[in-house]
Scaffold this active site. Structure first.
Site, mmCIF file in Angstrom:
data_model
loop_
_atom_site.group_PDB
_atom_site.id
_atom_site.type_symbol
_atom_site.label_atom_id
_atom_site.label_comp_id
_atom_site.label_asym_id
_atom_site.label_seq_id
_atom_site.Cartn_x
_atom_site.Cartn_y
_atom_site.Cartn_z
ATOM 1 C CB CYS A 170 -15.412 -10.968 -18.232
ATOM 2 S SG CYS A 170 -14.903 -9.603 -18.232
ATOM 3 C CB CYS B 2 -7.735 -10.379 -16.611
ATOM 4 S SG CYS B 2 -8.315 -8.884 -15.918
ATOM 5 C CB CYS C 117 -13.029 -14.673 -16.614
ATOM 6 S SG CYS C 117 -12.052 -14.097 -15.227
ATOM 7 C CD GLU D 32 9.121 -12.342 -13.970
ATOM 8 O OE1 GLU D 32 8.688 -11.668 -14.612
ATOM 9 O OE2 GLU D 32 8.320 -14.161 -13.889
ATOM 10 C CB CYS E 217 -15.218 -10.274 -11.475
ATOM 11 S SG CYS E 217 -14.470 -8.258 -12.262
#
Length: 435
Positions: free
Chosen positions: A223, A216, A226, A62, A232
């Site tokens: 889309c 995204c 998705c 991370e 959304c």
């Protein structure tokens, strides 16, 4: 404040995202699934050790992924974990070793915090912190990294909010407010906390980040693929109004203008051999490197002597500033204790930091020491900066920042081109003398 998700949408988003993640997650080294070693209700020692090892790997990944592309991080992560496979191994490393391993990733303060954090945890004699509040006490670990470690490694039901998560949430809820605004950020954390799956918090948080990283995306969201497109609002708004686009969310924030500055770098090649440069070899000359201060930009990293300027300066002024630095810090004072074999302008280039656009001038200064290497920089009780002399091979193998490596590559090419030209001129001269 924006409204929260309905209970129905919450369950749908959780189920859809986790199903999609199970099928589509990228194969990344820090996501390797651990083996289950538990029997019964209580964790055994082996699983606790596995948790700590996983937490350490998540932490390293991370931190590396901040401001850096995944494909770039993979090789760095693998090399890091091979050299320091556990927190205990890292705690024994030096800052110089860590910086060398990190070289090229940029934002070197991240590496320093990893080392400081490892030393702090090990020195405390405690286990790896497993809650957000405990993790936040470790140097360099903020809310996002704490949430990632706690949820992924220790299955704590806590949210994570990074740039990818902000983008997904802003589009799901069609939030048009400034994503950098304090109250808006607070709202994103509330929305993320509401969505976290209580049974698979780590996987869900990763699925949310994965969605933002792969589908995204900022400019070209996919889309149609998705898994949560039916929830959304941004997509719904764009279908109902042609003037609205999914990419309108989140609001675009104007970045702060980069500061321009200038730097003159002098690659000092020191020889104690003959003053005739043509007689020098790579074995009797060394390069001078200096260590940057332990605080500030590129803290603790090695570089060639340089002077940073706020405004443009001509060659004469740049050389005066470098001469002053070399005399003050290293007592290199031609012609008193050394002679100049050659001094040549190599070139210039622009290096961009996150907030600085720096124009860097590079010159090569070859010096011959009159007293020999053993007389170099005699200690008078005052040491203004840390330095070392290295042969070319050693410089090439060092973990240098991308800008310093660029300087060295320019110098090596300049020397090589110069040697080629001299060789051509010599052959031409020899041919003429034979005719």
């Amino acid at each position: 404040m924006e409204d929260l998700f309905s209970e129905g949408d919450t369950h749908k988003i959780r189920a859809s995202l986790l199903d999609w993640y199970d099928e589509n997650q990228r194969d990344l080294p820090w996501r390797r699934r651990r083996t289950t070693t538990k029997s019964g209700n209580d964790k055994d020692v082996k699983e606790e050790e596995e948790d700590e090892k996983r937490a350490y790997g998540v932490w390293v990944s991370e931190v590396m992924l901040q401001q850096t592309r995944v494909q770039t991080v993979i090789d760095y992560y693998n090399r890091w974990m091979q050299k320091w496979p556990t927190l205990q191994h890292l705690s024994q490393a030096s800052l110089e070793e860590v910086n060398e391993m990190w070289a090229g990733l940029g934002y070197y303060r991240r590496a320093r915090f990893l080392l400081e954090g490892a030393k702090m945890i090990v020195a405390g004699g405690s286990e790896f912190p497993n809650t957000v509040s405990a993790l936040r006490k470790v140097p360099g670990i903020g809310d996002y990294t704490a949430g990632a470690i706690a949820s992924i490694a220790f299955k704590q039901v806590v949210p994570v909010v990074d740039g990818n998560v902000v983008r997904v949430l802003a589009r799901l809820k069609a939030i048009s407010a400034n994503p950098k605004d304090r109250l808006t950020v607070k709202n994103f954390w509330k929305l993320a906390a509401q969505l976290v799956d209580p049974l698979r918090p780590g996987d869900f948080n990763q699925s949310l980040m994965e969605l933002g990283a792969t589908l995204c995306t900022p400019l070209n969201p996919n889309c149609t693929s998705c898994p949560v497109s039916s929830q959304c609002r941004a997509l719904c708004n764009s279908r109902n109004d042609e003037s609205v686009m999914v990419t309108d969310y989140p609001m675009k924030v104007v970045k702060a203008k980069q500061r321009n500055d200038f730097s003159t770098v002098c690659v000092v090649e020191i020889s104690a051999a003959s003053g005739d440069r043509s007689q020098q070899s790579k074995f009797d000359s060394r390069f001078l490197l200096v260590k940057r201060p332990d605080e500030g930009l590129l803290a603790g990293l090695w570089e060639f002597p340089c002077v940073t300027l706020d405004e443009e300066a001509d060659l004469s002024m740049r050389r005066k500033l470098i001469d002053k630095l070399l005399k003050k810090s290293f007592r290199l004072d031609p012609p008193k204790n050394c002679s100049i074999i050659s001094r040549e302008l190599v070139g210039e280039f622009v290096h961009v930091f996150s907030h600085i656009r720096r124009k860097i001038y590079v010159e090569l200064l070859a010096l011959h020491l009159k007293g020999g290497m053993h007389d170099l920089f005699k200690d008078d009780g005052v040491k203004t900066m840390e330095w070392k002399l290295l042969h070319s091979e050693s410089v090439s193998s060092m973990g240098l920042t991308s800008a310093v490596r660029k300087v060295y590559s320019m110098v090596q090419k300049f020397k090589q081109d110069g040697s080629s030209s001299n060789s051509i001129r010599s052959r031409k001269k020899l041919k003429c003398s034979q005719t």
